[in-house]
Every structure is written in C-alpha cells, then in structure tokens.
Design a protein around this motif. Structure first.
Motif, PDB file in Angstrom:
ATOM      1  N   HIS A  47     -24.342   8.455  12.249  1.00 38.23           N
ATOM      2  CA  HIS A  47     -23.202   9.021  11.445  1.00 38.23           C
ATOM      3  C   HIS A  47     -22.079  10.124  11.795  1.00 38.23           C
ATOM      4  CE1 HIS A  47     -21.672  10.051   7.409  1.00 38.23           C
ATOM      5  NE2 HIS A  47     -21.645  11.399   7.846  1.00 38.23           N
ATOM      6  N   ASP A  81     -19.762   8.376  14.058  1.00 35.69           N
ATOM      7  CA  ASP A  81     -18.892   7.500  13.467  1.00 35.69           C
ATOM      8  C   ASP A  81     -17.970   8.396  12.694  1.00 35.69           C
ATOM      9  OD1 ASP A  81     -18.122   5.035  12.046  1.00 35.69           O
ATOM     10  OD2 ASP A  81     -18.748   6.040  10.292  1.00 35.69           O
ATOM     11  N   PHE A  82     -18.457   9.603  12.000  1.00 32.26           N
ATOM     12  CA  PHE A  82     -17.415  10.036  11.073  1.00 32.26           C
ATOM     13  C   PHE A  82     -16.506  11.154  11.979  1.00 32.26           C
ATOM     14  CE2 PHE A  82     -16.699  12.683   7.150  1.00 32.26           C
ATOM     15  CZ  PHE A  82     -16.080  13.606   7.710  1.00 32.26           C
ATOM     16  N   ARG A 123     -13.898   8.599  13.529  1.00 32.51           N
ATOM     17  CA  ARG A 123     -12.821   8.398  12.532  1.00 32.51           C
ATOM     18  C   ARG A 123     -11.891   9.365  12.170  1.00 32.51           C
ATOM     19  NH1 ARG A 123     -14.989   6.279   7.337  1.00 32.51           N
ATOM     20  NH2 ARG A 123     -16.852   7.663   7.641  1.00 32.51           N
ATOM     21  N   LEU A 124     -12.596  10.761  12.128  1.00 28.21           N
ATOM     22  CA  LEU A 124     -11.802  11.951  11.790  1.00 28.21           C
ATOM     23  C   LEU A 124     -10.929  12.127  13.040  1.00 28.21           C
ATOM     24  CD1 LEU A 124     -11.018  14.631  10.359  1.00 28.21           C
ATOM     25  CD2 LEU A 124     -13.226  15.787  11.526  1.00 28.21           C
ATOM     26  N   HIS A 141     -21.337  15.173   5.690  1.00 26.55           N
ATOM     27  CA  HIS A 141     -19.948  14.809   5.706  1.00 26.55           C
ATOM     28  C   HIS A 141     -19.823  13.517   5.369  1.00 26.55           C
ATOM     29  CE1 HIS A 141     -18.726  18.505   8.590  1.00 26.55           C
ATOM     30  NE2 HIS A 141     -18.458  18.506   7.395  1.00 26.55           N
ATOM     31  N   ASN A 142     -18.959  13.095   4.190  1.00 33.56           N
ATOM     32  CA  ASN A 142     -18.657  11.870   3.657  1.00 33.56           C
ATOM     33  C   ASN A 142     -17.421  11.429   3.583  1.00 33.56           C
ATOM     34  OD1 ASN A 142     -17.579  13.203   1.408  1.00 33.56           O
ATOM     35  ND2 ASN A 142     -19.460  13.554   0.395  1.00 33.56           N
ATOM     36  N   ASP A 143     -17.122  10.290   2.970  1.00 35.13           N
ATOM     37  CA  ASP A 143     -15.812   9.614   3.041  1.00 35.13           C
ATOM     38  C   ASP A 143     -14.712  10.569   2.370  1.00 35.13           C
ATOM     39  OD1 ASP A 143     -16.851   6.210   3.056  1.00 35.13           O
ATOM     40  OD2 ASP A 143     -16.544   7.661   4.662  1.00 35.13           O
ATOM     41  N   GLU A 144     -15.218  11.324   1.056  1.00 39.33           N
ATOM     42  CA  GLU A 144     -14.095  12.062   0.359  1.00 39.33           C
ATOM     43  C   GLU A 144     -13.774  13.075   1.321  1.00 39.33           C
ATOM     44  OE1 GLU A 144     -15.957  13.463  -2.896  1.00 39.33           O
ATOM     45  OE2 GLU A 144     -14.243  14.765  -3.452  1.00 39.33           O
ATOM     46  N   ASP A 145     -14.782  14.008   2.146  1.00 45.12           N
ATOM     47  CA  ASP A 145     -14.578  14.852   3.008  1.00 45.12           C
ATOM     48  C   ASP A 145     -13.530  14.414   4.179  1.00 45.12           C
ATOM     49  OD1 ASP A 145     -17.953  16.054   3.223  1.00 45.12           O
ATOM     50  OD2 ASP A 145     -16.502  16.695   1.705  1.00 45.12           O
ATOM     51  N   LEU A 146     -13.716  13.362   4.563  1.00 42.95           N
ATOM     52  CA  LEU A 146     -12.834  12.547   5.621  1.00 42.95           C
ATOM     53  C   LEU A 146     -11.346  12.369   5.013  1.00 42.95           C
ATOM     54  CD1 LEU A 146     -12.647  11.302   8.449  1.00 42.95           C
ATOM     55  CD2 LEU A 146     -12.983   8.999   7.234  1.00 42.95           C
ATOM     56  N   ASP A 147     -11.273  12.062   3.840  1.00 46.59           N
ATOM     57  CA  ASP A 147      -9.911  11.934   3.191  1.00 46.59           C
ATOM     58  C   ASP A 147      -9.223  13.363   3.019  1.00 46.59           C
ATOM     59  OD1 ASP A 147     -10.983   8.963   0.946  1.00 46.59           O
ATOM     60  OD2 ASP A 147     -10.372   9.353   3.258  1.00 46.59           O
TER      61      ASP A 147
END
Length: 941
Positions: A317, A320-321, A324-325, A391-397
């Motif tokens: 994870h 991956d995160f 993507r970031l 860290h999740n997708d909301e954090d990424l956005d």
C-alpha cells in the motif's frame, strides 16, 4: 493567473506557544526538523494536538493530510488500533523493570526471522543509538578508528562532526569521519587507499534520493571486506518501509551490521542494531547499554508492527499510494511548466522534492512558498512524501488538488517576479544537506515502453521489452509501460515501485497526444516495439522523448529514431535506408533476459553427461501447441535411440504411449527457463526470439518458420549453420521432422559443431549491449564509449596495439609475436566461446581492445580482464570508461586482472575502476576480494 481565493488559515495559537516555549526550551522543540526553523512562523502550524489515521490537527484547529508522519516513524498511521492495543495491554503489566523481559527475546527472534543480517540484536530508543552502536562495534572488532559515512546517521559526535553542525565536537573526533557521495565507488576506493589499514567500516543509507547503481552496494561491500573494514547499513528509514527485511532484502545485499528504527514502533521510541553473531558478540566486552533499552511498551509495539506487516499488505500500500501521489504531482509540475525548478525522486514510499534556483527567486524561497500554499489547502509536508498505511484515496485527492493549486500559484509568482513579495514570511533554510549530492543523478533516467502483444502476434514483443526493462531497472532507471488491456497483469514487475503500467481498452488510443497527456514530463528514452507504428508516430513524440529507440524485426517501414534495433535485418539494410542515427543490427543485440547469459556461462564451464539419454527441449509457444507438437513428437520417435522429450506447455494426449524408447515430460513455462533449456542436448522451436535463446546456450536446434516475420532470423541461423531450419512451417510432417533431426541424434560430432557455431553467433549479452549503446559511458571529453565484439577485420589493429612498446613493457611475455603467430592467436580467440574479445570504440572509432575471458574460480564463473588502448588515444579516460562498461556488460561475474606491480598507470586505472588488490599483482572487482584469485592470465599475445 492562478486563483488566490483560498482563505488564509490562522496560526495564532502556534505562534503564541512558540513564544512561550522559547523561554524554557532551546529551539522551542526537541527536534530541529520539527521546529520553527523548518516551518515559518506565522505561515505554518508549529504545535499539534492529535492525529488519527493519516491526518493531524494543530492547536488552531486546522486539519492536514500529514506527509511528514513524525519524520517517518508513523508507518501505519496515528492511533493504529492494533499497535495501541498491544501498548495498552503491556501498560497494565508495567513499563520498565529491574530485570530483562521475555519481550526482548521475542523481538530479537522476530528480527532474526525477517532481517537477513540480524543473527543478534540490541535495542535502543532512537536511530542515533543504533548507528552509534554499529560504529562502536566496527571500531572494536577491527581495532581501527576511521569511519566512512554516506547519508544521514544521527546527532552523536562521530557523525555530526562531519556536518556543518559540528560545534561542540572535538576536532580530533571530526577528523576520524569521512563523508562519501552516494553512488561513487571511486571515492571510497580513494579513501581506503589514502588511509590504508585505518578504516574500521563504512555506514551508509542503502538508498536515499536514488536507487543504488547496478552492482554498487555489492561492490562497496566487497571493497570494504577486501580492506578489512565492516560494511554497515543505516536502515533507520528504509527498514520496515522498503521491504519487510529492509533495503538489504530489497536489493539482495547483506551488510555485516544494520541499524533500524523509526517505523519499527509506529511512533513508539525504539531502535535496534542488528548483525552477524560473531560481530555482535563484542557487545559482551564493550559498553553499549541504556536503562530504557528494554522498556516494554516500545518492545510490544515493535512486535505488533512486525505482526501487522506480515499479516497485511502494508508495504504494498505504501508503494502504491506513494506512486500514485508522485504521478499526480509530476503531472501538476509539468502542467505548471516547473520541471526545471522542482523534481521528485526517491523510493515511492519516501519521495523527496529538490528545488533549483529561478531567475526571480532562489530555491529556498521557492520551497517555502510552495509549502505555505500546500498548508493553505490542508497538506503538511517538509518537502518529502512520507507515506503511511492509513493514507487513503480521500487523502490522495486532497494532496493532488493541493499541489495543483500551489504549483499554479508558484508558476504565476515566478513568471511575474512577485514571489518574494507574496511569500509573507521568511524563507526556510535546511539544517544541513546530506543528500543533495545525489540530486543530479536522479529524476532524469526514465524510460517509456510502447509495445503491442496479444494472441494474434504472440508475446515476443513483450518478452524482449521485459528483458530490456529488467536491465534498465537494474541500472537505476524508472520505467513506464503503455499496454493493451489485460496485459499489465502479465508483467512480472507489476508491483515494483519503479515501474508504472497503464492499460488501454483500445490500443489505438495510445496516440502520441494521449501519451503526452498521460505523461506530460516526457522521458529520457522511449522504446517503441509495435508493428503499426512508424516514422509518423516517432516524429510526433520527438519533442516528448529525448531519445527514441525502435525495436523492429521486419524493417518494412520508415523510421525516424535515434536507435534502431533488429537482430536479423534483410541484406543491404542501412541506417540511411530505415531512418535511424544508430543501427544495432545482428544477434549481438538479441534482447534476452539476464538468466540466459548466466546459464550460458555455467554450461560453458560444465562438462555434459554423455551417458544419459538425449534430452530434447520442445517449446513452440501457446499459439502452436496441439497438433504440431504431436507431429514433432512422432517424428522424433521415428529416429530410434532413447530420447527424453521435455515439452513446454501441455503435451497432446495422443503422445502418451507413442514409443517405449521415448520419455515425455510436460512442464509449465518457468521463471528460469534458461536453466531448463541448458540441460537439453537438442532444441526444437520457432525462428523467433527463442531461437536466440537456444543459440546463446549453445543448443543445437531444429528451427521452424511458423510466421512470416521469422524468415530473416531463419536466414541468419542458416547462414551461420547454427540451426537446421525447417521451412514447411506449421504443416510440417512427422517424416520431415525425423529427416531433419536424425543426423544430430545419431552424430554427436554434428551436434557439437552446431552447438559451437550457435554459441558464437549469439553470446546472450545483447540486452546489456543495447543498454550500453542507449546509455553509454563517456570519456573525459564526453565522447560515447562503446564495446563491440571483435571480428577478423580488427586483427591488424589489435596487432598494432599489442606490439606497441608501452604495451609489451609490462606483459607477461615481453616478446613481440610475429604477424602469423598473432593471426593464429586472433582467429583462435574469435572461435572460442569462453573468450570474449571486444573492441573499444570512442565516438564510433576503434580505440583499443578489451578481453573478458571466462573461467571458473571457487565453483563460480569469473572473467579475466585484459585491456589495451590505442597509444594515440590514451589519457582521455577511455580505458576507465571501458572498464565501467565491462562491469555493466557482465555485472554478475567477478572481474580479475593480473597487473605488473611496476605498471603504475595500470594499477591506478584498476584502482579507479573499483578493483581491490588481493596480492602483489592481482586486482579483483566483485565476488570475494579477500583471497588470492589464482592467476591464470596469458601474456599479451
């Protein structure tokens, strides 16, 4: 103009608390990097109240996605329920005791299970404890005082005395620590030479801004050992983040001692020094001890962290995160046209931003401006991306949107020249820079692959591109693939942080414009291996790719590229005809995986078991399984003698009881197919890429033309008599197979002769040669240095170089051979598969020769090195660049050189190339350099 409508957050309470803290606490904080000197007063939060998951809240009530994560200890996230539960449970039992606890044993055992070097461990509270313990061990074991450092290693005297923050450290202590740049093997070698017998060890971060160059960590270890020094890793950051066993697991290089900390306790204060039992035993005699080393809450937290890392996909994870970031941020940087100002580098789980000066602002002002604008959008960073599991997708956005806003504001401020006026605070300056030396070496080496592969054309394009990508990855490149839908999962490095894979439902959507939109920053090189793309596509991506490399086995269309690679071009093909600056033609550039070069070496050095039944390897690929394989098996059965048939893929059911003298085994395609093929006596397969695999292994073979694009390969094999080609294709009869194979089955001499010709045609080093041509070493003047295989036309030039007085002076045999003697020797070298005779080129002109002869020492292959440079081209750095190229060409084999001790120039050359002296005249690079190598060197002929 960028929008400035975002409300400015208040940091009033943070500023008030700082004023209060400075009256009682030096710096107002316990850590430089968490203090007001790294976060500007009035424009940033300075004190927090709490955290949850991947976010924190400051004393003014502002929330942030936290990309600092406590300076990396928060690996799983704030208030992780599993870690907190373990701590609370132990809290009920007590924290510190008068005796040791079982938890210490359990944690040491857990580390021994996952960390390669951790035979024994000792615990501390912070990273400086662990690194300092490692250094004391090295000094005690070796009886030496000097330490080499590479990276950041804490606050104790032995290290921080080597930085600009050295006040309070005695000068005598400062003089014992030597700083080395990351990736510079020559600098370490020079240090060891200058302070021969005085260096106790080197402690280094195995990775910071960039991945280690190919072979670098192993060569640093070997060089340390050859000089009696310990090799130590500072894995305070990389441990538990890059892999379960840390960077030593990820890069496959085991140090003598390693230091761990930070993420080990998810924020609880704990560190560990780990190492070989015989070295750690010195702790029985030297004093490394602390009251709180066995504090139980931190021990319980560390055990819970390790358990969670084993149980859940934490590391996956993080990568991956982080990947993507970084992709989102790099796209925003490109859209703002700030590539020359900001770059991102490092491992996906721990990326760092580097800043360059601009005409209207310096890099510190630029960094401070960006960080303050990110804070306004709810993102806290100190210039790094420290990822945690929460860290999740909301954090990424949130982060990607914040970067889009902040970079737009920055671009506008720089363009208008108003950045200083808009800054609103004093710029932040680093405490001290320990990683900046690596910045120029990263962020530019990026390769993009555009290839096609599907059921209609097979996987040949994919196989050769994967081979090329593997070698690039090994040399520190980052790679991106644009592929057809469903193909990405088939890539073996699909989860590797340095590979980005993007699939498209319709391959035609990968137009030049689409690629530029998806990866706006562009690439250092773009590799195109696609039957439907030609000069039009290549011209369209010319501004997006610094260099374009095309792989094409048909050459039936025009190209506009820098490098064109084809293993079997039609007769008369030239660079002018196909539109390429450089043509890499012939099987010397066959794109094979590294495993085939390794298997070839072992096969050349091992004797065959001639008493066993003839083993036939049959591999046609999934497209041609079934009836064709049935006829091939029937044809082989007609030959007569006992045969052992190995079929890659599912064997036809009808082959079950075909003949009593034929044994049939069906195997699946394996990760190491080279070893399986090397065991065979005869191969049967198509005239595609697998034909070069068989040739590299010296496997006499029956080669079938199954599709039209294999004709040129078939012709090359026939011309070299390296295979028996069957042109009937998939309709071939069993009788024709029998007719073609019988001579080889019945006549071992014919098999041996063809095996020799096949091995000479293709030596398995084509992928590495291609990468050397794409990304060459250079001499002092920047000219490209190349290595090509010698041919008969080079005989006279090599003779001239060899008979020169400077060359003969230190040769084992100083007598100049006659021309006829040289001709005989040269012809023999060209026909000997174990002899790799190379011509060194400089800017395309022959400049010398290099020999890399294969032999065996201590049960493993190695290469005997001999080098000579055209006297007219000496003193230009050509020889050093050639030796570095040789290391890249055969990265797995130790290199050994026999050098006359009076030959000062050659001794200096090999030392600069990283070779270690193991006796009076033997230099070794790679492998075990601490034992004499048994000189078998021939004199220069």
């Amino acid at each position: 103009m960028a929008s400035s409508a975002t409300p400015i957050r208040s940091f009033d309470k943070s500023s008030q608390l700082l004023e209060r803290a400075l009256k009682r606490i030096p710096l107002g904080s316990q850590t430089f990097s968490k203090s007001h000197v790294q976060f500007p007063v009035g424009a940033a939060p300075l004190y927090v109240t709490h955290g949850e998951g991947g976010r924190i809240w400051d004393v003014d009530g502002n929330a942030y996605v936290d990309l600092v994560c406590g300076l990396l200890p928060v690996l799983l996230g704030y208030c992780d329920e599993d870690i907190d539960a373990a701590v609370r449970s132990q809290l009920d039992r007590g924290m510190s005791f008068s005796l040791a606890t079982e938890l210490e044993i359990e944690l040491a055992e857990a580390l021994a299970e996952i960390v390669p070097c951790a035979e024994m461990s000792r615990f501390g509270k912070n990273g400086s404890d662990a690194t300092s313990a490692a250094v004391r061990i090295a000094r005690a074991v070796t009886g030496r005082d000097r330490i080499a450092v590479c990276g950041y290693h804490g606050w104790h005297d032995w290290y921080v005395g080597s930085t600009v923050r050295s006040k309070g450290v005695p000068k005598a202590v400062q003089e014992l620590t030597h700083t080395l740049p990351f990736g510079d093997l020559d600098a370490f070698h020079a240090l060891l030479k200058t302070h021969k017998g005085e260096v106790a060890g080197i402690i280094m971060e195995p990775m910071n801004l960039s991945e280690p160059p190919a072979g670098y960590l192993a060569e640093m270890r070997d060089l340390a050992h050859a000089n009696g020094a310990l090799f130590m890793f500072d894995e305070i950051i990389t441990g538990f983040r890059f892999a379960l066993g840390g960077a030593q697991e990820l890069f496959g290089v085991t140090p003598d001692i390693a230091a761990y900390g930070k993420g080990m306790g998810n924020g609880m204060p704990i560190s560990a020094v780990c190492g070989r039992a015989d070295l750690m035993a010195i702790l029985d005699d030297i004093f490394v001890s602390g009251t709180f080393g066995g504090e139980t809450l931190s021990l319980a937290a560390a055990l819970a962290v390790i358990a969670k890392l084993k149980r859940e996909p934490v590391i996956e994870h993080l990568a991956d995160f982080g990947g993507r970031l970084s992709a989102g941020v790099e796209q925003a940087i490109a859209q703002a046209d700030l590539q020359d100002v900001i770059r991102i580098s490092g491992h996906a789980t721990w990326r760092l931003m580097s800043f360059s000066d601009h005409a209207t602002a310096d890099r510190h002002e630029i960094k401070t401006f960006l960080l303050t604008r990110l804070l306004q959008k709810g993102v806290l960073t100190n210039g790094s991306h420290n990822i945690c599991y929460a860290h999740n997708d909301e954090d990424l956005d949130t982060c990607v949107a914040a970067y889009g806003y902040a970079l737009g504001e920055l671009a506008d401020a720089l363009t208008s020249g108003a950045l200083r006026a808009r800054l609103g605070c004093e710029p932040v300056y680093p405490v001290f820079a320990v990683r900046s030396a690596s910045i120029e070496a990263v962020a530019t080496k990026r390769a993009h692959f555009r290839l096609d592969a599907d059921s209609s054309i097979g996987a040949g394009h994919a196989v050769r591109c994967l081979a090329l990508a593997d070698t690039l990855l090994r040399e520190g490149w980052r790679c991106a693939f644009a592929v057809n839908e469903g193909f990405g999962a088939a890539l073996p490095f699909a989860t590797t942080p340095d590979v980005e894979i993007v699939e498209a439902t319709d391959a035609s959507t990968w137009s030049a414009a689409a690629l530029g939109s998806r990866w706006p920053a562009g690439f250092e090189i773009v590799i195109v291996d696609h039957y439907e793309l030609d000069a039009e596509f290549e011209r369209a991506i010319a501004g997006w790719a610094k260099r374009i490399v095309v792989v094409d086995d048909l050459l039936d269309r025009e190209h506009a590229c820098d490098v064109l690679l084809c293993t079997a071009p039609p007769m008369g093909t030239s660079s002018d005809r196909v539109g390429a600056r450089i043509c890499l033609f012939g099987p010397d550039y066959a794109l094979l995986r590294d495993q085939f070069a390794r298997a070839r070496d072992l096969k050349l050095l091992d004797a065959n078991d001639e008493s066993a039944p003839l083993r036939v390897h049959i591999a046609l690929g999934g497209t041609f399984q079934g009836d064709l394989v049935q006829r091939i098996v029937e044809g082989l059965a007609l030959v007569g003698p006992p045969l052992d048939l190995v079929i890659v893929g599912e064997a036809p059911k009808a082959t079950g009881e075909i003949a009593p003298h034929v044994k049939i085994t069906s195997i699946a395609a394996t990760a190491d197919m080279a070893s399986e093929m090397a065991r065979a006596d005869l191969g049967v397969g198509a005239c595609g890429g697998s034909a070069w695999e068989r040739a590299a292994l010296g496997l006499p073979s029956l080669a079938l033309i199954l599709v039209e694009n294999q004709i040129h390969v078939a012709q090359a094999l026939e011309d070299a008599q390296a295979a028996r080609v069957v042109r009937e294709g998939a309709s071939v009869s069993a009788e024709r197979i029998c007719e073609a194979v019988r001579p080889f089955v019945e006549d071992a001499d014919q098999r041996d002769a063809m095996a020799g010709r096949a091995g000479l045609l293709c030596d398995g080093l084509g992928t590495r040669r291609a990468v050397l041509a794409i990304d060459p070493e250079r001499d002092r003047d920047g000219h490209e240095i190349g290595l090509r295989r010698a041919c008969l036309a080079d005989c006279e030039a090599v003779y001239d170089w060899q008979r020169h007085p400077d060359t003969r002076r230190f040769a084992n045999n100083p007598d100049v051979p006659s021309w006829s003697e040289h001709q005989a020797w040269f012809a023999d070298r060209l026909q000997e598969p174990k002899a790799l005779l190379l011509i060194i080129t400089c800017a395309g002109e022959a400049a010398g020769f290099l020999r890399l002869d294969l032999l065996r020492r201590d049960g493993r292959p190695m290469r005997l090195v001999s080098i000579a440079i055209d006297p007219a081209m000496k003193k230009r750095g050509i020889a050093l660049a050639a030796l570095r190229s040789a290391r890249r060409l055969v990265p797995d084999d130790p290199l050994i050189a026999d050098v006359h001790p009076d030959n000062a120039a050659s001794c200096a050359l090999f030392e600069r190339a990283g070779f270690g002296l193991v006796d009076a005249r033997t230099y070794v690079l790679g492998g075990e350099q601490n034992s004499p190598a048994g000189r078998q060197a021939e004199g220069v002929a």
